[in-house]
Design a protein around this motif. Structure first.
Motif, mmCIF file in Angstrom:
data_model
loop_
_atom_site.group_PDB
_atom_site.id
_atom_site.type_symbol
_atom_site.label_atom_id
_atom_site.label_comp_id
_atom_site.label_asym_id
_atom_site.label_seq_id
_atom_site.Cartn_x
_atom_site.Cartn_y
_atom_site.Cartn_z
ATOM 1 N N ARG A 33 5.419 -83.168 -35.879
ATOM 2 C CA ARG A 33 5.667 -82.763 -34.495
ATOM 3 C C ARG A 33 6.568 -81.525 -34.465
ATOM 4 N NH1 ARG A 33 4.897 -85.865 -30.177
ATOM 5 N NH2 ARG A 33 3.780 -87.813 -30.460
ATOM 6 N N TRP A 67 5.514 -78.061 -32.745
ATOM 7 C CA TRP A 67 6.304 -77.474 -31.659
ATOM 8 C C TRP A 67 6.730 -76.058 -32.012
ATOM 9 C CZ3 TRP A 67 11.361 -75.697 -31.723
ATOM 10 C CH2 TRP A 67 11.884 -75.315 -30.484
ATOM 11 N N ARG A 124 8.496 -84.001 -28.365
ATOM 12 C CA ARG A 124 7.750 -85.073 -27.690
ATOM 13 C C ARG A 124 6.978 -84.561 -26.475
ATOM 14 N NH1 ARG A 124 7.234 -89.359 -31.076
ATOM 15 N NH2 ARG A 124 9.131 -89.526 -32.325
ATOM 16 N N VAL A 134 2.653 -80.895 -27.579
ATOM 17 C CA VAL A 134 2.771 -81.288 -28.997
ATOM 18 C C VAL A 134 1.886 -82.495 -29.265
ATOM 19 C CG1 VAL A 134 4.341 -82.127 -30.780
ATOM 20 C CG2 VAL A 134 5.096 -80.342 -29.192
ATOM 21 N N ASP A 135 1.903 -83.463 -28.356
ATOM 22 C CA ASP A 135 1.048 -84.645 -28.501
ATOM 23 C C ASP A 135 -0.411 -84.248 -28.698
ATOM 24 O OD1 ASP A 135 3.211 -86.312 -28.111
ATOM 25 O OD2 ASP A 135 2.772 -86.716 -26.014
ATOM 26 N N VAL A 158 -0.686 -82.230 -32.487
ATOM 27 C CA VAL A 158 -0.071 -82.617 -33.753
ATOM 28 C C VAL A 158 -1.083 -83.191 -34.743
ATOM 29 C CG1 VAL A 158 0.591 -84.930 -32.948
ATOM 30 C CG2 VAL A 158 1.891 -83.812 -34.792
#
Length: 236
Positions: A44, A48, A100, A104-105, A108
């Motif tokens: 992550r 990011w 988070r 990013v979700d 990733v």
């Protein structure tokens, strides 16, 4: 005077999705006073960073270079009032919640599939793990990242039980979910994780396998605490 039995300094917990490894890993770390290291956070962090620097996520070489050059660190939270399980630092900057973000979700998984990125982040994870007093959670900790971990645990559960847990978790968040769809997706993810050429999901040869299918969280924790108490250092 009775001598205090030594404890394993590095504990690896692997297992498939929804086997309970994150919940158990964090609870174990708290009981032992260890750092809780969910290793997915390093992927992550790199995702990011690539997004924040405008690096195309299709450029594997550029992302791998980023993973090699920027230090990622994990610290036990000095102040956990905001709900964090650990403090994530990139180059000294606190990015615990930035990694988070929904963006990013969404990306990733693609970044973590790059073999060169996984190789680059292996060194970062080992550096953190070898500091000791750590519970590391993931899918390839005992087999790839920390094959020299003092205690290796493979936490498993049946696909149907893991799908039930995921449904319960999602409904608790107010989401509308379908059990059969989740079970199908779970089995597909299991097949992918176990069949991939890079770091396939499997127990390490010397891992202690714990089946949590019919156990509560507290029962699983007690089983693993017993394994910790029974651990003996390997003689040189």
């Amino acid at each position: 005077m009775n001598e205090v039995a030594p404890l394993p300094s590095t504990i690896a917990i692997d297992g498939p999705a929804a086997s309970g490894k994150s919940t158990i890993g964090h609870a174990l770390a708290q009981r032992l006073g260890y750092l809780y290291f969910d290793t997915g956070v390093v992927y992550r962090a790199v995702t990011w960073l690539a997004l924040s620097r405008g690096i195309p996520l299709g450029d594997e070489d550029a992302i791998a270079s980023l993973a090699r050059s920027v230090p990622i660190d994990l610290l036990a939270p000095a102040d956990a009032t905001d709900g964090r399980l650990a403090t994530v630092l990139i180059g000294g900057e606190d990015v615990t919640w930035a990694v988070r973000q929904p963006q990013v979700d969404a990306n990733v998984s693609a970044v973590s599939a790059y073999a060169s990125v996984r190789e680059a982040l292996k060194a970062q994870q080992r550096r953190i793990g070898h500091a000791g007093r750590v519970v590391m959670v993931g899918r390839d900790i005992g087999t790839v990242i920390m094959p020299d971990a003092d205690l290796k645990i493979y936490l498993d559960a049946s696909p149907t039980e893991r799908a039930r847990r995921r449904c319960e978790e999602d409904r608790g968040r107010g989401l509308s979910v379908n059990y059969e769809e989740i079970l199908t997706a779970m089995r597909k993810r299991d097949a992918y994780d176990s069949g991939r050429s890079t770091a396939p999901l499997r127990p390490a040869p010397d891992a202690q396998i714990v089946d949590s299918t019919r156990l509560s969280v507290s029962e699983v924790l007690e089983v693993i605490l017993a394994l910790v108490a029974q651990w003996q250092p390997t003689m040189p």
